[in-house]
Design an enzyme around this catalytic site. Structure first.
Site, PDB file in Angstrom:
ATOM      1  N   ALA A   1      -2.110 112.574 -18.467  1.00 16.86           N
ATOM      2  CA  ALA A   1      -2.881 112.977 -17.328  1.00 16.86           C
ATOM      3  C   ALA A   1      -3.873 114.053 -17.668  1.00 16.86           C
ATOM      4  O   ALA A   1      -4.017 114.492 -18.772  1.00 16.86           O
ATOM      5  CB  ALA A   1      -1.970 113.453 -16.231  1.00 16.86           C
TER       6      ALA A   1
ATOM      7  N   THR B   1       7.387 113.487 -20.578  1.00 16.13           N
ATOM      8  CA  THR B   1       6.714 113.393 -19.285  1.00 16.13           C
ATOM      9  C   THR B   1       5.226 113.148 -19.461  1.00 16.13           C
ATOM     10  O   THR B   1       4.646 113.452 -20.505  1.00 16.13           O
ATOM     11  CB  THR B   1       6.845 114.704 -18.490  1.00 16.13           C
ATOM     12  OG1 THR B   1       6.176 115.757 -19.210  1.00 16.13           O
ATOM     13  CG2 THR B   1       8.282 115.074 -18.239  1.00 16.13           C
ATOM     14  N   ASP B   2       4.609 112.640 -18.415  1.00 10.23           N
ATOM     15  CA  ASP B   2       3.168 112.750 -18.304  1.00 10.23           C
ATOM     16  C   ASP B   2       2.864 114.218 -17.998  1.00 10.23           C
ATOM     17  O   ASP B   2       3.734 114.982 -17.580  1.00 10.23           O
ATOM     18  CB  ASP B   2       2.636 111.833 -17.198  1.00 10.23           C
ATOM     19  CG  ASP B   2       1.187 111.458 -17.407  1.00 10.23           C
ATOM     20  OD1 ASP B   2       0.452 112.214 -18.070  1.00 10.23           O
ATOM     21  OD2 ASP B   2       0.777 110.394 -16.909  1.00 10.23           O
ATOM     22  N   TRP B   3       1.617 114.607 -18.194  1.00 10.56           N
ATOM     23  CA  TRP B   3       1.263 116.032 -18.098  1.00 10.56           C
ATOM     24  C   TRP B   3       1.389 116.531 -16.665  1.00 10.56           C
ATOM     25  O   TRP B   3       0.746 116.013 -15.754  1.00 10.56           O
ATOM     26  CB  TRP B   3      -0.136 116.241 -18.640  1.00 10.56           C
ATOM     27  CG  TRP B   3      -0.145 116.619 -20.094  1.00 10.56           C
ATOM     28  CD1 TRP B   3      -0.761 117.706 -20.634  1.00 10.56           C
ATOM     29  CD2 TRP B   3       0.491 115.949 -21.197  1.00 10.56           C
ATOM     30  NE1 TRP B   3      -0.540 117.743 -21.992  1.00 10.56           N
ATOM     31  CE2 TRP B   3       0.229 116.687 -22.363  1.00 10.56           C
ATOM     32  CE3 TRP B   3       1.282 114.801 -21.298  1.00 10.56           C
ATOM     33  CZ2 TRP B   3       0.707 116.316 -23.614  1.00 10.56           C
ATOM     34  CZ3 TRP B   3       1.767 114.431 -22.546  1.00 10.56           C
ATOM     35  CH2 TRP B   3       1.487 115.172 -23.684  1.00 10.56           C
TER      36      TRP B   3
END
Length: 871
Positions: free
Chosen positions: A2, A290-292
């Site tokens: 992201a 995780t995504d950012w």
């Protein structure tokens, strides 16, 4: 991955939502794993996390990791699980280090088509372009290039490839990052890309896991809750999980979770998805990140199977807060996160580092993603930061421009070519129209993360972009070939243009999209305002040219499906090319086709309908001003061509369509049995092998005390506690419902990376002869679709792509025999009751179709019968 501009996130535990009965009734094959009659879609618990290291091909890496992790302090272990914080290092994200063991900060960088925010790198064609080539060799070659450049820059984990979104929503902002709307196309492209990338020692990262099909409302923040993708069990397995399973089977080193919820549980702490499906059923041995800013819980995410937090910050970045880092140290000391879970987290990360040889002369980062200056702050997110050299300007492009040009060229898809208008001759009088033919008037890379639509469209916008080292525009390339071309680089048709009888108008138009943190011309990532039409009134530009000229050629650069009906049937519109998103060699690629140096060989990786309402209503963008958005996948398996065939909807151009300057004949189909399908279900899986074991005792609190005379960087995320001795055990913690530390038996559908290895037994081989029956050299793509029998007892799409092969360049009259192998899984459906893949015994009733698109079918083989040419 992201964006780096959002300051919002929130700690939100898994929530349930009531789903209207009317929506639920339409969803196929509802299964109690995901559906409750009273509560709607929910994601059931799956605990504990299966430990990694039980597969033989990872054993050496895990043995090395075990010897290191056994001697790590608590601070060193926590350090490797947590990012150092927003802008706290050269990369878009980096973990802490364990320097006593030679393990540096692990650098993670975007992205799927090149290294973002750097220089001296290549801007490769986007995933959707790669998918349109239907060329496995080019898919692999691009992966090697991406991995080699990442290694050269000192990137440990390159965040790609993308297979989520799958492309369910035609307006979805990021479908261009992935390879197309078909799970097998995505799976094959991902597998080839991953093997290419990881052959260089770079760790690939498959993303976004899973159901991330829309940009708007995707994130849980301090003021919003991300939408819930409500997906039934069979649809999840047969569509959205399919390419992830192939990526795991290819040995991918890391998986990134999506922002959204799935069945009302946030992806980054969805225990069924991570523990149950990814790590147990698919046997994933690497680490999950995780995504950012997609991390929303501390203990909850650790127990659900998350291994790494990026960029490490908590609800609001740049405050020095984290759900992990020092908080994870506290959670281990007070006993809420078991040492076994922490040890597995760290072992997975370190084993992956060893697996790809990054302990052997792997470069450290030699660039900064924060600035292009030679010198700057080492930790730009800190109020006060040390200063030094941050960019060494290492050029890693090698000869990758040749790969870029080959992919961009071989992806170009010829939709229409009346009167053999194409190819053009160098001396043909040309009038070229459209901003998409020229450069960005503000300068190369002037729009951050490509967040604008100016000049030729080489890629969408967002974190999945890379800076262009140079750009060959169509104007440049046409000008280099033709001395008889006149350029009007404007989206307004000039009123004073002079038209001669022999003139050909070449009109360039485009359609853009991207990631949600940038809004371009009213489009917040998804094509909310533009819809599926050309941008900048491109349709009007084509129509104006069609009124003046007797021959019009249209070239389209687009992120995905685009509507053509306003003008494509006009008499003067003779030829239409879709050039997708070509990267830095945009102009050279299109002139290779326009002037006939190569015959077009690309095929559509999605269908193009006559109108947007031809799609299922459920795939529209979801907008809801208040509350949590529920996005229920009521269409089930029927997206794109599956839907159009089921509903008997004629498309403008069907999935797989692509013309050539020559013609091809498919003949001599033959079918041979390889591994008999004697049973409906695969043979029983083998039990898991042993996994690393460690002492389960909580380590001394002193291991996370601040070292003496330690020079802290403000906002940098550390594993240390101010007063660790004050942390006590024995308190109560509200563990998630269903939490247990008792290991579950291995799922029957598992057994190896990707699932039960018998799923990839080759059941049948199909051969076809492809002959160039025209007058020019060219390449053909043989596409193989399966039709499954009703005896399986479930509703199944009439055609499903399962394999493809592309010929070499065939001269006129030349032939090549292509072989396509079909696995047990290719002929299976997901049995939601048995929780395993079910195939027709002996393949009875299966039909195998071969052709040049999903509707242009040239041959058919009936298992147990004969192969014949289709009528």
């Amino acid at each position: 991955m992201a964006f780096r501009s959002t300051f919002l996130n929130i700690l939100v535990l898994t929530q349930l939502a009531i789903l209207p009965t009317s929506a639920a009734d339409q969803s196929p094959d509802l299964n109690p794993r995901f559906w409750n009659e009273d509560e709607g879609f929910s994601s059931p618990p799956y605990y504990p996390t299966p430990n990694g290291g039980w597969l033989p091909n990872w054993s050496e890496a895990y043995e090395k990791a075990h010897s290191v992790v056994s001697n790590m302090t608590l601070a060193e272990k926590v350090n490797l699980t947590t990012g150092t914080g927003f802008f706290m290092g050269p990369c878009v994200g980096q973990t802490g280090s364990a320097l006593r063991f030679g393990i540096p900060n692990i650098c993670l960088m975007d992205g799927p088509l090149g290294i973002r925010n750097t220089e001296g790198n290549t801007a490769f064609p986007a995933g959707i372009t790669v998918g349109a080539t239907f060329d496995k060799d080019l898919m692999y070659e691009r992966g090697v290039g991406l991995g080699g450049e990442a290694r050269g820059k000192g990137v440990n984990v390159l965040l790609g490839p993308v297979v989520g979104p799958l492309g369910r929503k035609p307006r979805g902002g990021r479908i261009w990052e992935a390879f197309g709307v078909d799970p097998s196309l995505q799976a094959i492209a991902a597998e080839r890309t991953i093997k290419g990338m990881q052959s260089t020692g770079t760790i690939a990262n498959i993303k976004h896991f899973i159901g991330n099909e829309q940009e708007m409302h995707r994130m849980t923040t301090v003021v919003t809750k991300g939408y819930s993708s409500n997906i039934d069990d069979r649809t999840l397995h047969e569509l959205y999980l399919w390419p992830f399973a192939e990526a795991v089977r290819a040995g991918v080193g890391s998986v990134m979770t999506a922002y959204n919820d799935v069945n009302n549980s946030v992806c980054s702490q969805n225990s069924m998805l991570i523990n149950g499906i990814l790590k147990d059923e698919l046997g994933f041995q690497g680490f999950v990140v995780t995504d950012w800013l997609g991390h929303v819980g501390g203990v909850s995410s650790a127990l659900a199977g998350l291994d790494m937090s990026m960029p490490g910050d908590g609800a609001v970045p740049l405050f020095g807060n984290s759900y992990w880092a020092y908080e994870l140290s506290r959670s281990v000391l007070n006993g809420t996160v078991p040492m076994e879970r922490l040890n597995d987290m760290v072992t997975r990360i370190v084993a992956t580092w060893y697996k790809f040889g990054q302990d052997k002369d792997y470069p450290l980062p030699n660039f900064s993603s924060n600035t292009l200056d030679e010198k700057g702050p080492l930790y730009p997110g800190a109020l006060f930061s040390p200063y030094g050299v941050v960019n060494k300007f290492v050029n890693v492009q090698d000869n990758h421009n040749a790969t870029v040009r080959a992919i961009a060229r071989d992806a170009i898809t010829l939709l229409k070519n009346e009167d053999n208008t194409l190819p053009l001759k160098p001396d043909d009088p040309l009038k070229v129209f459209g901003e998409d033919a020229g450069p960005n008037p503000d300068g190369l890379n002037s729009c951050k993360d490509m967040g604008c639509d100016k000049g030729v469209l080489t890629m969408g916008w967002g974190s999945g972009t890379a800076r262009l080292p140079y750009l060959i525009t169509p104007q440049d390339a046409i000008g280099n070939i033709s001395s008889n071309a006149e350029f009007h680089i404007s989206d307004d048709f000039p009123s004073d243009v002079e038209v001669n009888d022999n003139d050909t108008a070449v009109v360039f138009i485009n359609a853009d999209s991207g990631e949600n943190y940038i809004t371009v011309e009213g489009n917040p990532g998804d094509r909310k305002e533009a819809g599926l039409k050309a941008w900048h009134e491109g349709d009007d530009l084509v129509k104006a040219a069609a009124e003046k000229f007797s021959k019009v050629v249209v070239v389209i650069h687009t992120v995905g499906p685009i509507l053509l009906d306003e003008w494509i049937d006009q008499k003067s519109v003779k030829a239409v090319l879709v050039a997708h998103l070509p990267g830095q060699e945009a102009g050279n690629a299109v002139t290779d086709i326009l002037f006939g140096d190569y015959s077009p060989s690309g095929h559509l990786p999605y269908a193009i309908p006559h109108k947007e309402s031809d799609y299922p209503e459920s795939v529209n963008l979801k907008e809801q001003p208040l509350g949590k958005v529920q996005d229920t996948f009521t269409e089930g398996l029927y997206i794109d061509y599956r839907h159009f065939i089921k509903e008997n909807i004629t498309t403008r151009y069907q999935f797989g369509h692509g013309l050539s300057y020559t013609t091809f004949k498919i003949s001599e189909p033959s079918l041979s049995e390889e591994t008999p399908l004697n049973d409906a279900y695969p043979p029983p899986r083998k039990p898991k092998g042993p996994t690393p074991t460690y002492a389960s005792t909580i380590p001394p609190a002193s291991e996370v005390a601040w070292p003496e005379h330690f020079n802290r960087i403000w906002r940098y995320l550390y594993p240390y506690l101010d007063n660790p001795e004050a942390v006590t055990t024995g308190g109560s913690y509200p563990y998630p419902t269903g939490y247990t530390t008792d290991p579950k038996p291995g799922p029957r559908a598992g057994g190896a990376e990707g699932g039960n290895p018998a799923l990839w037994d080759v059941a049948f081989s199909v051969k076809v002869k492809v002959t160039n029956t025209g007058n020019r050299p060219g390449r053909a793509v043989a596409q193989l679709y399966v039709e499954l029998p009703s005896s399986l007892g479930v509703d199944t799409p009439a055609r499903q792509l399962r394999q493809f092969e592309k010929t070499k360049i065939l001269d006129p009259g030349e032939s090549e025999t292509l072989t396509m192998k079909i696995t047990r899984k290719d002929l299976s459906v997901w049995d939601v009751v048995v929780q395993d893949w079910k195939a027709p015994v002996k393949g009875e009733g299966v039909k195998i179709w071969i052709g040049e698109s999903v509707v242009d079918l040239r041959a058919v083989c009936e298992i147990g019968g004969k192969c014949s040419l289709a009528e």
